[in-house]
Design a protein around this motif. Structure first.
Motif, PDB file in Angstrom:
ATOM      1  N   GLY A  82       0.818  -1.211   0.000  1.00 23.80           N
ATOM      2  CA  GLY A  82       0.000   0.000   0.000  1.00 23.80           C
ATOM      3  C   GLY A  82       0.850   1.258   0.000  1.00 23.80           C
ATOM      4  O   GLY A  82       0.510   2.258  -0.643  1.00 23.80           O
ATOM      5  N   ASP A  83       1.959   1.221   0.722  1.00 22.02           N
ATOM      6  CA  ASP A  83       2.834   2.391   0.750  1.00 22.02           C
ATOM      7  C   ASP A  83       3.495   2.619  -0.610  1.00 22.02           C
ATOM      8  O   ASP A  83       3.686   3.758  -1.038  1.00 22.02           O
ATOM      9  N   ILE A  84       3.861   1.528  -1.262  1.00 23.23           N
ATOM     10  CA  ILE A  84       4.443   1.664  -2.605  1.00 23.23           C
ATOM     11  C   ILE A  84       3.424   2.308  -3.540  1.00 23.23           C
ATOM     12  O   ILE A  84       3.737   3.262  -4.271  1.00 23.23           O
ATOM     13  N   VAL A  85       2.196   1.797  -3.507  1.00 16.85           N
ATOM     14  CA  VAL A  85       1.141   2.356  -4.353  1.00 16.85           C
ATOM     15  C   VAL A  85       0.927   3.831  -4.035  1.00 16.85           C
ATOM     16  O   VAL A  85       0.902   4.690  -4.932  1.00 16.85           O
ATOM     17  N   ASN A  86       0.786   4.128  -2.759  1.00 20.16           N
ATOM     18  CA  ASN A  86       0.440   5.502  -2.387  1.00 20.16           C
ATOM     19  C   ASN A  86       1.552   6.486  -2.720  1.00 20.16           C
ATOM     20  O   ASN A  86       1.291   7.604  -3.151  1.00 20.16           O
ATOM     21  N   THR A  87       2.791   6.078  -2.504  1.00 16.13           N
ATOM     22  CA  THR A  87       3.904   6.966  -2.835  1.00 16.13           C
ATOM     23  C   THR A  87       3.949   7.214  -4.342  1.00 16.13           C
ATOM     24  O   THR A  87       4.120   8.346  -4.794  1.00 16.13           O
ATOM     25  N   ALA A  88       3.752   6.143  -5.106  1.00 15.27           N
ATOM     26  CA  ALA A  88       3.790   6.308  -6.560  1.00 15.27           C
ATOM     27  C   ALA A  88       2.627   7.163  -7.051  1.00 15.27           C
ATOM     28  O   ALA A  88       2.812   8.065  -7.879  1.00 15.27           O
ATOM     29  N   VAL A  89       1.446   6.898  -6.530  1.00 17.78           N
ATOM     30  CA  VAL A  89       0.254   7.606  -7.003  1.00 17.78           C
ATOM     31  C   VAL A  89       0.290   9.076  -6.618  1.00 17.78           C
ATOM     32  O   VAL A  89      -0.065   9.952  -7.407  1.00 17.78           O
ATOM     33  N   THR A  90       0.718   9.356  -5.390  1.00 15.86           N
ATOM     34  CA  THR A  90       0.663  10.741  -4.918  1.00 15.86           C
ATOM     35  C   THR A  90       1.898  11.544  -5.295  1.00 15.86           C
ATOM     36  O   THR A  90       1.803  12.753  -5.470  1.00 15.86           O
ATOM     37  N   SER A  91       3.034  10.902  -5.443  1.00 20.15           N
ATOM     38  CA  SER A  91       4.267  11.658  -5.642  1.00 20.15           C
ATOM     39  C   SER A  91       5.115  11.197  -6.809  1.00 20.15           C
ATOM     40  O   SER A  91       6.124  11.831  -7.109  1.00 20.15           O
ATOM     41  N   GLY A  92       4.740  10.088  -7.429  1.00 20.54           N
ATOM     42  CA  GLY A  92       5.578   9.564  -8.500  1.00 20.54           C
ATOM     43  C   GLY A  92       5.560  10.440  -9.737  1.00 20.54           C
ATOM     44  O   GLY A  92       4.645  11.238  -9.948  1.00 20.54           O
ATOM     45  N   THR A  93       6.577  10.277 -10.529  1.00 17.40           N
ATOM     46  CA  THR A  93       6.613  10.938 -11.831  1.00 17.40           C
ATOM     47  C   THR A  93       5.632  10.229 -12.747  1.00 17.40           C
ATOM     48  O   THR A  93       5.650   9.006 -12.862  1.00 17.40           O
ATOM     49  N   ARG A  94       4.750  10.990 -13.382  1.00 17.47           N
ATOM     50  CA  ARG A  94       3.720  10.393 -14.223  1.00 17.47           C
ATOM     51  C   ARG A  94       4.126  10.457 -15.690  1.00 17.47           C
ATOM     52  O   ARG A  94       4.455  11.529 -16.196  1.00 17.47           O
ATOM     53  N   LEU A  95       4.069   9.302 -16.313  1.00 13.87           N
ATOM     54  CA  LEU A  95       4.417   9.223 -17.725  1.00 13.87           C
ATOM     55  C   LEU A  95       3.268   8.570 -18.479  1.00 13.87           C
ATOM     56  O   LEU A  95       2.875   7.434 -18.166  1.00 13.87           O
ATOM     57  N   LEU A  96       2.739   9.269 -19.452  1.00 12.93           N
ATOM     58  CA  LEU A  96       1.731   8.672 -20.331  1.00 12.93           C
ATOM     59  C   LEU A  96       2.429   7.669 -21.237  1.00 12.93           C
ATOM     60  O   LEU A  96       3.410   8.005 -21.910  1.00 12.93           O
ATOM     61  N   ASP A  97       1.939   6.438 -21.232  1.00  9.26           N
ATOM     62  CA  ASP A  97       2.453   5.424 -22.140  1.00  9.26           C
ATOM     63  C   ASP A  97       1.610   5.492 -23.411  1.00  9.26           C
ATOM     64  O   ASP A  97       0.465   5.043 -23.430  1.00  9.26           O
ATOM     65  N   THR A  98       2.174   6.065 -24.449  1.00 11.88           N
ATOM     66  CA  THR A  98       1.391   6.276 -25.668  1.00 11.88           C
ATOM     67  C   THR A  98       1.055   4.968 -26.373  1.00 11.88           C
ATOM     68  O   THR A  98       0.188   4.930 -27.239  1.00 11.88           O
ATOM     69  N   ALA A  99       1.746   3.892 -25.993  1.00  7.53           N
ATOM     70  CA  ALA A  99       1.448   2.593 -26.606  1.00  7.53           C
ATOM     71  C   ALA A  99       0.136   2.024 -26.089  1.00  7.53           C
ATOM     72  O   ALA A  99      -0.521   1.236 -26.772  1.00  7.53           O
ATOM     73  N   SER A 100      -0.250   2.407 -24.892  1.00  8.43           N
ATOM     74  CA  SER A 100      -1.441   1.817 -24.279  1.00  8.43           C
ATOM     75  C   SER A 100      -2.456   2.855 -23.811  1.00  8.43           C
ATOM     76  O   SER A 100      -3.625   2.519 -23.603  1.00  8.43           O
ATOM     77  N   GLY A 101      -2.012   4.074 -23.612  1.00  8.79           N
ATOM     78  CA  GLY A 101      -2.883   5.099 -23.039  1.00  8.79           C
ATOM     79  C   GLY A 101      -2.888   5.075 -21.520  1.00  8.79           C
ATOM     80  O   GLY A 101      -3.511   5.926 -20.881  1.00  8.79           O
ATOM     81  N   ASN A 102      -2.186   4.093 -20.937  1.00  8.25           N
ATOM     82  CA  ASN A 102      -2.112   4.004 -19.477  1.00  8.25           C
ATOM     83  C   ASN A 102      -1.118   5.028 -18.924  1.00  8.25           C
ATOM     84  O   ASN A 102      -0.321   5.605 -19.674  1.00  8.25           O
TER      85      ASN A 102
END
Lengths: 151, 95
Positions: A82-102
């Motif tokens: 949960g901490d890994i998820v929360n740290t990534a979601v709230t503070s991670g660098t966000r990259l649009l993956d143009t191959a998938s849209g994710n």
């Protein structure tokens, strides 16, 4: 070619600047736990805990296929999933993956090694759909060839 | 050194495709070699794409993903195996 690109360095620097004190505590705590053997977090990685609540305190729902991947990461870094998820979601660098849209949210590996922990969100960023590791060069290449776009 | 590293990754792939390693064991070993050793610092961009794609596809593989997860990009081991066979028909040149 083999070293980190300027853009990559900038992303890493921005990530560090964006960390809140709580995030630093989470990351620092995980690192300390890893150094000490991670006894305090093992309970969150048991099968019973997974069945009852897949990723504990995660701020977003996690699709079933991503749960074992997150648990593997949790065990690997002696941190709570949960901490890994929360740290990534709230503070991670966000990259649009143009191959998938994710959306890939990435944070530095908790063991200090080169590379990133990846937590992938669906295009609406409403749930965690995958998790894993990316090498520095995978991210660097993706940025260079346009597959990844900072979001 | 890079050639030895490539050889190790190639051998893991070959063992999996021959059935000498199961998927879980293959992914664990491949990930440990590829992501943890981070030896791709010596790889060309093409090599990073090639070997990184295997690592990434394996991370999106589950035993029996439901249709909803397949739409998100998940595949089962059979799909992964077929993809891997196709992928490995055109390895990048070693420079």
């Amino acid at each position: 070619m083999c070293g980190p690109s300027q853009r990559h360095i900038e992303i890493e620097a921005q990530f560090q600047e964006d960390l809140t004190p709580r995030d630093r505590a989470v990351l620092g705590g995980a690192a300390v736990a890893a150094a000490a053997g991670g006894v305090a977090v093992m309970g969150a990685s048991t099968g019973a805990a997974i069945a009852a609540n897949p990723v504990g305190n995660a701020v977003l729902p996690v699709v079933a296929g991503a749960v074992p991947k997150l648990m593997t990461l949790a065990d690997k870094f002696q941190a709570r999933a949960g901490d890994i998820v929360n740290t990534a979601v709230t503070s991670g660098t966000r990259l649009l993956d143009t191959a998938s849209g994710n959306i890939n949210t990435i944070i530095p590996r908790l063991d200090g090694a080169s590379g990133w922990i990846r937590v992938t969100l669906d295009p609406t960023m409403s749930r965690v759909i995958s998790a894993g590791l990316q090498t520095a060069n995978q991210v660097k290449n993706g940025l260079a060839n346009g597959r990844f776009i900072p979001k | 050194m890079k050639h030895a590293y490539r050889k190790r990754l190639d051998e893991m792939v070959d063992q999996f495709l021959r059935g000498a390693r199961g998927f879980e064991e293959f992914q664990r070993a491949y990930s440990a070699c590829y992501a943890d050793e981070n030896a791709d610092r010596d790889f060309s961009a093409t090599e990073v794409e090639y070997y990184g794609a295997i690592h990434e596809k394996a991370e999106w593989t589950a035993s029996a993903p439901p249709p909803e997860e397949r739409e998100l990009g998940w595949m089962d081991v059979g799909d992964f195996t077929r993809w891997l066979r196709s992928h490995t028909t055109s390895p990048p040149p070693s420079v």
